[in-house]
Design an enzyme around this catalytic site. Structure first.
Site, short mmCIF file in Angstrom:
data_model
loop_
_atom_site.label_atom_id
_atom_site.label_comp_id
_atom_site.label_asym_id
_atom_site.label_seq_id
_atom_site.Cartn_x
_atom_site.Cartn_y
_atom_site.Cartn_z
CG HIS A 104 -1.78 -1.05 1.51
ND1 HIS A 104 -1.39 -2.22 2.10
CD2 HIS A 104 -3.11 -1.18 1.26
CE1 HIS A 104 -2.43 -3.03 2.21
NE2 HIS A 104 -3.48 -2.43 1.71
CG ASP A 107 1.89 -1.10 3.34
OD1 ASP A 107 1.26 -0.88 4.38
OD2 ASP A 107 1.50 -1.90 2.46
#
Length: 453
Positions: A104, A107
């Protein structure tokens, strides 16, 4: 980081074979082993996820994080921490020998004080990712935007009652879709983690469906505008974190896509634990997606049969995965998709090397399931029995029914005269289940058979 984060693992995890007593070796997984004319690595296209493995502290609703993840210390400069996290992730990927990763936006890149700062953070980290990818040869299976963690998305992103939240989510997806394109990602995933409702008392279902469809249309339009050739994937899940999520399962997703004429633009990214939360087996969800023509990729994990929530455990059942892999192989295998380990360590697994043990076990389980599924495909007994069961549809009556030549009155008349008087026929379920077990056992007894060289 000045030194390795995983110093106990020196070099690439080797293949040791079933007889190896080295826990840091593969017992079954061999990237170059030929299975049905194709490398095992190319069949499975294994990926490691960044969120559970490197961005989760090991916390739960009752307690703080337990894992040794120094880059998650809030006192650190966010970008310095992000660089340390990515460096550790690629050290892990390189030593494990995983060909792909997934992430993501949040992340790898911290949220800034403004959207412009957030986007700049992502751009800076893309340079880091690109350098690590070139150095290690690891590729991006898919990217996605986190449209569920920030409080702005408490009531959803695309289905939020506030159009400003919709617009913010659209901007975030635009940035991440472009980032995935830049990194050569094979797919882009949309997970509607909060696209659903908590109570119908404040929810307009029809309005939220229109919003969701429009959001997906915008993504499709931008994909083609920037020339992204990867596959757009939707990830079904029935509930959690919301009470009810609109992407309930593969069949629900297909119905939604067909209603809005989007079925040619999207495929599904199926997760094993999401299938069981929906009351299905993972085998069912794969077979259903294949039948509907929307199978794309897999988040491979498992749930706990005694818990009713998404536990995201690493897979360890060859029996269960071999059935799903059989459906995948008989349909032609993976194309742009892969098997992403959307799985997390147990909260008490505190050693850094536990992350290796988890992925080694999961990869060996996948490899063993692939070998068993290859035996089933090669021997063809299951397919022959299935074909025999439907053989009548190749005859005159079956063809007349499907071609619409047989009217209801005609069928009723032939039944009334006794011309059609069917007798029950065995479904042979137990025989078929025995054939599956035989294929699994045959991998043990004849590991060098024709299905895998």
């Amino acid at each position: 980081m000045s030194q390795d984060f995983f110093p106990d693992v020196q070099g690439r995890i080797p293949f040791g074979g079933i007889g190896s007593d080295d826990p840091l070796s593969f017992k079954v997984y061999q990237p170059d082993r030929t299975v049905l004319g194709k490398r095992m690595e190319d069949h499975l296209r294994i990926a490691v996820c960044c969120w559970h493995s490197f961005n989760w502290p090991g916390s739960d609703v009752f307690g703080a994080g337990t894992f040794d993840r120094p880059w998650l210390d809030p006192r650190l400069d966010p970008l310095i921490a992000a660089r340390a996290k990515v460096e550790a992730a690629f050290e892990f990927l390189d030593k494990l020998g995983a060909p792909y990763f997934c992430f993501h936006d949040r992340d790898v890149a911290p949220e800034g004080r403004t959207f412009a700062e957030t986007t700049a953070n992502l751009a800076a980290m893309l340079d880091e990712l690109q350098a690590h990818m070139e150095r290690t040869g690891v590729r991006l299976l898919w990217g996605t935007a986190n449209l569920f963690s920030h409080p702005r998305y408490a009531a959803g992103a695309a289905t939020n009652p506030d159009p400003e939240v919709f617009a913010y989510a659209a901007a975030q997806v635009k940035a991440m879709l472009e980032a995935t394109h830049r990194l050569g990602g094979a797919n882009y995933v949309l997970w509607g983690g909060r696209e659903g409702y908590e109570t119908l008392l404040n929810t307009d279902l029809a309005h939220e469906e229109r919003q969701f469809a429009r959001f997906l249309e915008l993504v499709v339009e931008h994909k083609h505008r920037i020339g992204f050739k990867g596959t757009l994937l939707i990830e079904p899940k029935p509930q959690e974190p919301t009470k009810h999520q609109y992407d309930y399962d593969a069949a629900t997703v297909y119905g939604f896509l067909a209603r809005h004429h989007l079925e040619d633009e999207f495929r599904v990214n199926l997760e094993a634990n999401h299938a069981t939360l929906a009351g299905h087996s993972f085998h069912h969800e794969v077979a259903q997606a294949v039948a509907l023509g929307i199978f794309g990729s897999v988040d491979v994990n498992r749930g706990d049969y005694q818990n009713g929530w998404d536990t995201d455990q690493f897979p360890n059942s060859v029996d269960e995965l071999s059935l799903a892999l059989y459906e995948i192989l008989r349909s032609g295998g993976l194309t742009s998709g892969g098997f992403n380990f959307d799985a997390k360590l147990r909260r008490q697994s505190l050693d850094r090397t536990d992350l290796f043990h988890a992925h080694i076990g999961g990869m060996d389980t996948l490899a063993r399931a692939l070998l068993a599924a290859a035996v089933m495909v090669e021997e063809g007994a299951i397919e022959r029995l299935r074909d025999e069961r439907y053989a009548g549809w190749a005859g005159d009556l079956g063809r007349a029914i499907l071609s619409k030549d047989a009217l209801l009155e005609l069928l009723a008349g032939r039944v009334a005269t006794g011309e059609i008087d069917p007798k029950p026929r065995s479904g042979r379920q137990e025989l078929l289940e025995n054939l599956v077990n035989q294929a699994i056992w045959e991998v043990d007894s004849a590991p060098d058979r024709g299905a895998a060289d």
